[in-house]
Write a protein that holds these residues in place. Structure first.
Motif: not given
Lengths: 355, 355
Positions: A25-32, A36-56
């Motif tokens: 779960a990515m908590v906080g969706l600012g530019w970093w 940086q983080a989401i593309p890194a995880v897209e390219d990663a071997d051992h993890c994936t992004t399944t949940v996004l958490v933000s103010s709205t």
């Protein structure tokens, strides 16, 4: 002694497992997080992004629109209340520093592993509370010092702890960028309540933590001078120079600024040689490691790696193997106390000893 | 903008004259005079060595035996009493710092121009007296900052003052050597009464003075931490880290040590680029200047020059042309006051403002 460039960037921490990828779960969706983080995880071997958490939900949905595999988009409140806890195994917290505790404590309550951006919080007290919450809940907490999984920093640590330059005597560090060029990033970073301080806190932590990592030692006393020239920085620090005293009379001198050309250097001078890395502190720039010692002499320009991908994959691979990832919360608290002491020193013009 | 390596080491300060070479009395015949200064003058265009002054005539005669053109060998007493004043035009004073005044005041009395090693004296008060004696006698006094006639430092100054990296924000400097390896050199340098202090005084002056030279500005406040690990350094400083605050919020962070591998670096980070010189502070090593700015980008490895020869020829050529050489005594006094403040800061753990 030789540095093998063929294997320079190999993952010395990695072991294959049969475990499923760690779902973040990515908590906080600012530019970093977005750039940086989401593309890194897209390219990663051992993890994936399944949940996004933000103010709205709208903001989270916007980010989800460009991504495969997102199973839930949540507001901070829904996340705190325990929504979609079946859809993620771990959280990456990347919000203003002064909100980390608000987002880490729910993760601890939900029994989720935590990768929390650095510095841990805006105050030592809130950082302590956040670490305690994870310890009490028995959830792993790693502080997101991406340099500790940077191959160049790891090779530097091996060389230095292996005696390649003799005993380290002097350390010089510098990091600079032009923060005001990133308009949406500046607001909270310029607010000490939310950030805990601007330049020393935000980028001073790189030479501070990387020197600790490479030496395997913690500072005993510090001194800092901060300056603010541009009106935007009134009430906080724009430029700084600081010193760190390590055991055995080792002294580190550093400069940091949010108002100069992107630049980064870390140099160790020892009794028998020196080791210098240019470009180390930025995520995707060319690193140049120069080392000169009795048994090794050379300049290494390894292919850059995605530092965030390495960090996420390290964290995930540790969880897959049932191991606690490092650096942990206690490690992060050392920096929190050092940064507080640096600001106290800048305020008083005096050297401050660390307890 | 481009750095022309063909003319990189050209003497931008030189003008041919019909004047005779300047005849030097070498006052103090330690290894630096014997191994660096005398060979430099032998190789120089505008000066020559005609008189040798030491503690005993025997010592001076020993050195004279290997040299052409020496017309007189004197004890310090004979020199002070005015012996052989027809045989020299200028003096080079290279004795323990705390003896400089003793040897400069006679030169002023005899109406001789003075090239005095740095730092000017062991105390600000003796340095002030020495400068006043030269001013009262109307003799030129230059302080022997060999970096100010080092082509690489001069090109760095031109680039930086010409705006090649924008406005300078941060400066990092380091200098180290292994002083105890030079046994006959160590005795007076380890005695604060004779030296005025060991590491900050002896080699800290290089990043301090060269930063002043390159920026064209003087520090307004300082901080230092000193450490002594080896027993030989008891009562004086072996390692140090110090900060210099320049006008406009520019901060310099430096490390120096007499107990590490020979190393030297000076880096300027600006709003639009950076400039770094490795190897700068040592007399005959390879200098590597790297600069990166909007109009210039490159790595320069000019052929090394003999820094002492450049310094002696500059001084002599200025005298031949009837011009005062620089840096003068007032310039040297700024460093004396900065060094005193650095030691005061190291003693108290507090930032010290300069008047």
């Amino acid at each position: 002694m030789e540095l093998d460039l063929e294997t320079f960037s190999d993952r010395d921490w990695e072991e294959p497992t049969d475990a499923d990828p760690v779902r973040f779960a990515m908590v906080g969706l600012g530019w970093w997080t977005r750039e940086q983080a989401i593309p890194a995880v897209e390219d990663a071997d051992h993890c994936t992004t399944t949940v996004l958490v933000s103010s709205t939900t709208e903001k989270a949905d916007d980010v989800a629109a460009g991504l495969d595999g997102v199973e839930a988009t949540l507001t901070y409140e829904e996340y705190a209340d325990g929504a979609a806890t079946e859809q993620y195994d771990a959280v990456y917290v990347c919000t203003p520093n002064g909100r980390h505790r608000d987002h880490v404590e729910p993760a601890a309550d939900h029994g989720k592993a935590v990768l929390c951006e650095k510095p841990l919080e805006a105050t030592v007290e809130d950082a302590r509370a956040l670490v305690d919450a994870c310890q009490a809940a028995g959830v792993p907490l790693m502080v997101a010092y991406r340099l500790q999984t940077e191959p160049t920093a790891r090779r530097a640590r091996e060389l230095i702890q292996g005696g390649a330059i003799g005993d380290v005597v002097s350390i010089l560090g510098h990091m600079s960028d032009t923060m005001l060029a990133f308009a949406d990033e500046t607001t909270w970073r310029l607010d000490p309540e939310l950030s805990g301080g601007t330049t020393v806190n935000d980028i001073g932590i790189y030479p501070l933590n990387t020197t600790r990592f490479v030496l395997g030692e913690d500072p005993q006393a510090v001194y800092a001078r901060t300056e603010s020239e541009q009106p935007e920085y009134e009430g906080t620090d724009e430029h700084a120079a600081f010193q760190l005293e390590f055991p055995g009379g080792r002294l580190a001198s550093c400069t940091v600024t949010h108002s100069a050309k992107l630049a980064s250097t870390l140099r160790f001078v020892g009794t028998e040689g020196e080791l210098n890395i240019d470009g180390l502190f930025f995520p995707n720039t060319r690193k140049v490691l120069r080392v000169s010692g009795p048994d090794i002499e050379g300049e290494y320009r390894p292919e850059p790696v995605d530092q965030m991908r390495e960090e996420f994959d390290y964290f995930a691979n540790r969880l897959q193997r049932g191991l606690d990832p490092e650096p942990d919360g206690e490690h992060g608290l050392v920096d929190m106390r050092a940064i507080r002491a640096l600001y106290e020193s800048a305020e008083t013009g005096r050297r401050v000893e660390l307890g």
